[in-house]
Scaffold this motif. Structure first.
Motif, mmCIF file in Angstrom:
data_model
loop_
_atom_site.group_PDB
_atom_site.id
_atom_site.type_symbol
_atom_site.label_atom_id
_atom_site.label_comp_id
_atom_site.label_asym_id
_atom_site.label_seq_id
_atom_site.Cartn_x
_atom_site.Cartn_y
_atom_site.Cartn_z
ATOM 1 N N SER A 275 0.835 -1.213 0.000
ATOM 2 C CA SER A 275 0.000 0.000 0.000
ATOM 3 C C SER A 275 0.867 1.260 0.000
ATOM 4 O O SER A 275 0.537 2.252 -0.664
ATOM 5 N N VAL A 276 1.959 1.206 0.759
ATOM 6 C CA VAL A 276 2.859 2.370 0.791
ATOM 7 C C VAL A 276 3.459 2.588 -0.594
ATOM 8 O O VAL A 276 3.488 3.704 -1.125
ATOM 9 N N ARG A 277 3.912 1.508 -1.218
ATOM 10 C CA ARG A 277 4.524 1.617 -2.555
ATOM 11 C C ARG A 277 3.506 2.106 -3.598
ATOM 12 O O ARG A 277 3.856 2.842 -4.514
ATOM 13 N N GLU A 278 2.263 1.695 -3.399
ATOM 14 C CA GLU A 278 1.233 2.112 -4.349
ATOM 15 C C GLU A 278 1.015 3.625 -4.293
ATOM 16 O O GLU A 278 0.909 4.297 -5.304
ATOM 17 N N ARG A 279 0.996 4.175 -3.060
ATOM 18 C CA ARG A 279 0.757 5.616 -2.924
ATOM 19 C C ARG A 279 2.036 6.435 -3.041
ATOM 20 O O ARG A 279 2.011 7.586 -3.429
ATOM 21 N N MET A 280 3.159 5.831 -2.632
ATOM 22 C CA MET A 280 4.440 6.566 -2.649
ATOM 23 C C MET A 280 5.512 5.648 -3.233
ATOM 24 O O MET A 280 6.293 5.026 -2.495
ATOM 25 N N PRO A 281 5.562 5.541 -4.554
ATOM 26 C CA PRO A 281 6.475 4.566 -5.172
ATOM 27 C C PRO A 281 7.929 4.744 -4.765
ATOM 28 O O PRO A 281 8.688 3.780 -4.749
ATOM 29 N N HIS A 282 8.326 5.969 -4.430
ATOM 30 C CA HIS A 282 9.739 6.180 -4.102
ATOM 31 C C HIS A 282 9.981 6.269 -2.593
ATOM 32 O O HIS A 282 11.021 6.758 -2.155
ATOM 33 N N ALA A 283 9.041 5.788 -1.824
ATOM 34 C CA ALA A 283 9.213 5.883 -0.365
ATOM 35 C C ALA A 283 10.473 5.150 0.091
ATOM 36 O O ALA A 283 10.818 4.094 -0.446
ATOM 37 N N ALA A 284 11.147 5.747 1.059
ATOM 38 C CA ALA A 284 12.301 5.076 1.675
ATOM 39 C C ALA A 284 11.773 4.232 2.825
ATOM 40 O O ALA A 284 11.134 4.759 3.742
ATOM 41 N N ILE A 285 12.021 2.940 2.755
ATOM 42 C CA ILE A 285 11.476 2.038 3.782
ATOM 43 C C ILE A 285 12.631 1.303 4.453
ATOM 44 O O ILE A 285 13.519 0.783 3.782
ATOM 45 N N SER A 286 12.603 1.293 5.777
ATOM 46 C CA SER A 286 13.634 0.551 6.502
ATOM 47 C C SER A 286 12.972 -0.195 7.653
ATOM 48 O O SER A 286 11.792 0.035 7.963
ATOM 49 N N THR A 287 13.728 -1.091 8.257
ATOM 50 C CA THR A 287 13.121 -1.916 9.301
ATOM 51 C C THR A 287 14.150 -2.355 10.335
ATOM 52 O O THR A 287 15.347 -2.079 10.188
ATOM 53 N N ASP A 288 13.677 -2.977 11.387
ATOM 54 C CA ASP A 288 14.552 -3.630 12.376
ATOM 55 C C ASP A 288 14.221 -5.116 12.357
ATOM 56 O O ASP A 288 13.055 -5.495 12.272
ATOM 57 N N ILE A 289 15.253 -5.934 12.461
ATOM 58 C CA ILE A 289 15.032 -7.376 12.542
ATOM 59 C C ILE A 289 15.872 -7.926 13.691
ATOM 60 O O ILE A 289 17.059 -7.620 13.800
#
Ligand code: SF4
Length: 347
Positions: A275-289
């Motif tokens: 959903s994020v990519r659909e609305r903001m294709p260039h969004a910077a996404i990061s995570t913790d694992i």
């Protein structure tokens, strides 16, 4: 959160008449501690031990310990380091100047740990590290019970600030020259739960869009379980909200997520990313694992291929990579040498 708490501690002390000192010339030393990593207490007691000698040569010097470790260890600090003058918890940062004053006046160590928050800490004076960017707390505490996290027991249940108060603080920051704010909370997208408005976080983001002069709005940390489409829409439709998302996954394995008592599964996480990519294709996404969680087999099969299809996530580990337990200890000073039930991560 801790960095912002330290800004408040500085602000409080300056308000009480203290001035910044060089490291080897301070009359008051305050430790704002973290209890997330297992070696935090070793480091603290090591530092306190070194300062004991300094204090012997400098009459009148005071040492205070606050933050999560103080909240957890309470009088243990005074028992192990009786030369500490004041111990204060996460809920009573505002008491520090009074505790130092009382310790000086009574010539006796002071301990004050409150069980819950009386005053939202953002009402305290703050000495900000940066002029152009500021942290703004929207909530403290957390209502979740992730098994690896100590935050709820040290920071308490979620307390939300009223939107008007938050926006007034942001406006004041902008008036002082800030162009960027980061909204802070243990679990930002459950913001509003205390006053019964599930859409409160999205509304807050949109309201930030109306603040003239505010160029960038960020937030940390969101929780996948509470992430809703209205937040994604608000991000996409509010020009000054950055297309940036740091959302802790913690594990790509549904079994481990269940063991962690994380109430979402990989499918939900991936759905949010879509959903994020659909609305903001260039969004910077990061995570913790988190790797090496107790109960995780030494060799887990790689996550389902769909779990790793987003370019925002790291590629799957080849099966030849040894488990975390077999790896040599990390050299990074802030890393925990092994997983601990006291490890934690917000969001
Ligand atoms: S990891 Fe985040 S969501 Fe889980 S208990 Fe800790 S603060 Fe709450």
């Amino acid at each position: 959160m801790n960095v912002h708490d330290s800004e408040r501690i500085s602000g409080l002390l300056e308000n009480a008449g203290y001035v910044p000192a060089e490291e080897d010339d301070a009359d008051v030393v305050v430790f704002n501690t973290c209890a997330v990593r297992e070696n935090a207490d070793n480091k603290l007691y090591g530092n306190l031990g070194m300062l004991a000698h300094v204090k012997e040569t400098r009459p009148g010097m005071q040492i205070a310990v606050g933050g999560c470790l103080a909240q957890k260890d309470r009088d243990t600090i005074q028992r192990k380091a009786p030369w500490v003058d004041a111990v204060f918890g996460t809920h009573n940062i505002g008491s520090l100047p009074a505790l130092l004053e009382r310790a000086r006046h009574n010539d006796e160590a002071q301990l004050e740990i409150l069980e819950s928050l009386d005053v939202f800490p953002s009402t305290l004076p703050t000495k900000r590290d940066s002029v152009y960017a500021g942290w703004v707390s929207i909530s403290v505490g957390c209502n979740n019970t992730c098994t690896f996290c100590i935050v709820p027991s040290l920071r308490g249940k979620e307390r939300d600030r009223r939107p008007g108060e938050i926006l007034a603080e942001i406006q004041a920051l902008v008036d002082d020259g800030a162009i960027e704010v980061t909204l802070l909370g243990q679990n930002v997208n459950s913001y509003g739960v205390e006053f019964g408005d599930r859409g409160a976080f999205a509304k807050l983001l949109r309201a930030c869009g109306n603040i003239e002069g505010l160029e960038r709005v960020r937030f940390t940390s969101p929780h996948p379980a509470a992430f809703t489409q209205d937040v994604i829409d608000a991000m996409a439709e509010t020009p000054n909200v950055m297309p940036q998302l740091h959302m802790p996954l913690q594990s790509g394995s549904d079994k481990v997520l269940k063991d962690m008592r994380r109430s979402y599964r990989s499918k939900k996480f991936l759905g949010i990313l879509d959903s994020v990519r659909e609305r903001m294709p260039h969004a910077a996404i990061s995570t913790d694992i988190i790797v090496g969680f107790p109960g995780r087999p030494r060799r887990t099969s790689p996550p389902r291929s769909t779990s790793w299809r987003s370019p925002a996530l790291p590629p799957p580990l080849p099966s030849s990579i040894p488990s975390a337990r077999a790896l040599p200890p990390p050299t990074c000073r802030t890393s925990s040498p092994r997983p601990s039930s006291r490890s934690g991560s917000s969001g």
